[in-house]
Design a protein around this motif. Structure first.
Motif, short mmCIF file in Angstrom:
data_model
loop_
_atom_site.label_atom_id
_atom_site.label_comp_id
_atom_site.label_asym_id
_atom_site.label_seq_id
_atom_site.Cartn_x
_atom_site.Cartn_y
_atom_site.Cartn_z
N TYR A 1 1.20 -1.38 0.28
CA TYR A 1 0.18 -0.08 0.02
C TYR A 1 0.91 1.28 -0.17
CZ TYR A 1 -3.71 -3.03 1.14
OH TYR A 1 -4.46 -4.79 1.22
N GLY A 2 2.14 1.63 0.43
CA GLY A 2 2.67 2.62 0.55
C GLY A 2 2.93 2.53 1.70
N LYS B 1 2.81 6.19 3.68
CA LYS B 1 1.75 6.95 4.36
C LYS B 1 0.48 6.32 3.82
CE LYS B 1 0.59 11.57 3.17
NZ LYS B 1 -0.42 11.92 2.50
N GLN B 2 0.34 5.81 3.32
CA GLN B 2 -1.37 5.04 3.30
C GLN B 2 -1.24 3.94 4.40
OE1 GLN B 2 -2.96 5.98 1.08
NE2 GLN B 2 -4.76 5.08 1.82
N VAL B 3 -0.74 3.64 5.17
CA VAL B 3 -0.88 2.39 6.45
C VAL B 3 -0.29 3.34 7.42
CG1 VAL B 3 0.33 0.83 7.58
CG2 VAL B 3 0.57 0.41 4.74
N THR B 4 -1.46 3.22 8.29
CA THR B 4 -1.61 4.27 9.66
C THR B 4 -1.04 3.23 10.89
OG1 THR B 4 -3.35 3.38 10.36
CG2 THR B 4 -3.41 4.87 8.66
N ASP C 1 -3.94 0.70 11.68
CA ASP C 1 -3.84 -0.39 10.45
C ASP C 1 -2.87 -1.43 10.90
OD1 ASP C 1 -5.71 1.05 9.04
OD2 ASP C 1 -3.92 2.12 7.40
N THR D 1 5.08 -2.47 -4.52
CA THR D 1 5.15 -0.74 -5.27
C THR D 1 5.25 0.25 -4.96
OG1 THR D 1 2.77 0.97 -5.14
CG2 THR D 1 3.48 0.08 -3.16
N THR E 1 5.25 3.62 -4.76
CA THR E 1 4.72 4.15 -3.82
C THR E 1 5.64 3.53 -2.64
OG1 THR E 1 2.07 4.16 -4.34
CG2 THR E 1 2.89 5.18 -2.28
N ASP F 1 6.93 7.39 -0.98
CA ASP F 1 6.93 8.12 0.06
C ASP F 1 8.46 8.05 1.42
OD1 ASP F 1 4.13 7.79 -0.47
OD2 ASP F 1 3.50 6.09 0.63
#
Length: 196
Positions: free
Chosen positions: A18-19, A21-24, A27, A94, A96, A100
């Motif tokens: 997912y990259g 930044k997208q993963v918190t 998550d 990815t 990303t 990122d």
């Protein structure tokens, strides 16, 4: 395996898909079925976690590369195998992830860049220099420039969004480093490189 390593491995898997930044952190804790509090016991925050993930990733890379270097094959074949390994890895991640890292995590990107340079300007360059001494690589080759050129190409490949759809690792290898390798090796080595 200790809890910290489990978190690093799971985070790496999520970042690769997912990259970063997208993963918190939410998550990650949710995916692992652990509380966010438990996550913060092991890492002060996402920045620290990302740095640990990058260091872990390169431990994996260096382990794989060491196995290749230990193979009883020529320097040029080792270079080809290392590039093949790198392309196979890039295909599953990815773009990303790298974008990122560069944009949002400067400290971790420094670690990434230092380790990448160790591979390109340390390991690959050493193998090229060794190949020149063995007589399997053209002695007129500027190994530093060769490494610089291929580092730039790898950056382009890792940032190319549709890479995994349009190409497979063998095609990428043959049409990038493969072409260059054919140009720098002696004719006696040429046949062994092309046939793999």
């Amino acid at each position: 395996m200790n809890p910290q390593n489990k978190i690093i491995i799971k985070s790496l898997e999520l970042f690769e898909v997912y990259g970063i930044k997208q993963v918190t952190m939410d998550d990650i804790s949710e995916t692992m079925s652990i509380s966010k509090k438990t996550l913060y016991i092991h890492f002060t925050g996402k920045k620290e976690l990302v740095k640990e993930v990058v260091q872990f990733l390169f431990k994996l890379h260096f382990t794989a590369i060491t196995k290749i270097i230990d193979d009883n094959i020529s320097s040029i074949q080792k270079i080809k195998k290392i590039y093949e390994y790198a392309l196979n890895y890039l295909m599953k991640v990815t773009p990303t992830f790298y974008l990122d890292l560069k944009k949002y995590y400067a400290d971790s990107y420094k670690v990434y860049d230092q380790n990448r340079n160790k591979i390109i300007f340390g390991i690959i360059k050493d193998l090229l220099d060794k190949g020149q001494l063995e007589g399997t690589i053209d002695k007129s080759l500027n190994t530093e420039l060769f490494c610089e050129f291929h580092l730039t190409n790898f950056d382009r490949i890792s940032a190319y969004e549709s890479l995994s759809i349009d190409s497979n690792p063998k095609d990428l290898l043959n049409n990038s480093i493969g072409v260059s390798l054919k140009g720098i090796i002696n004719h006696s080595e040429n046949n062994t490189i092309v046939k793999h």
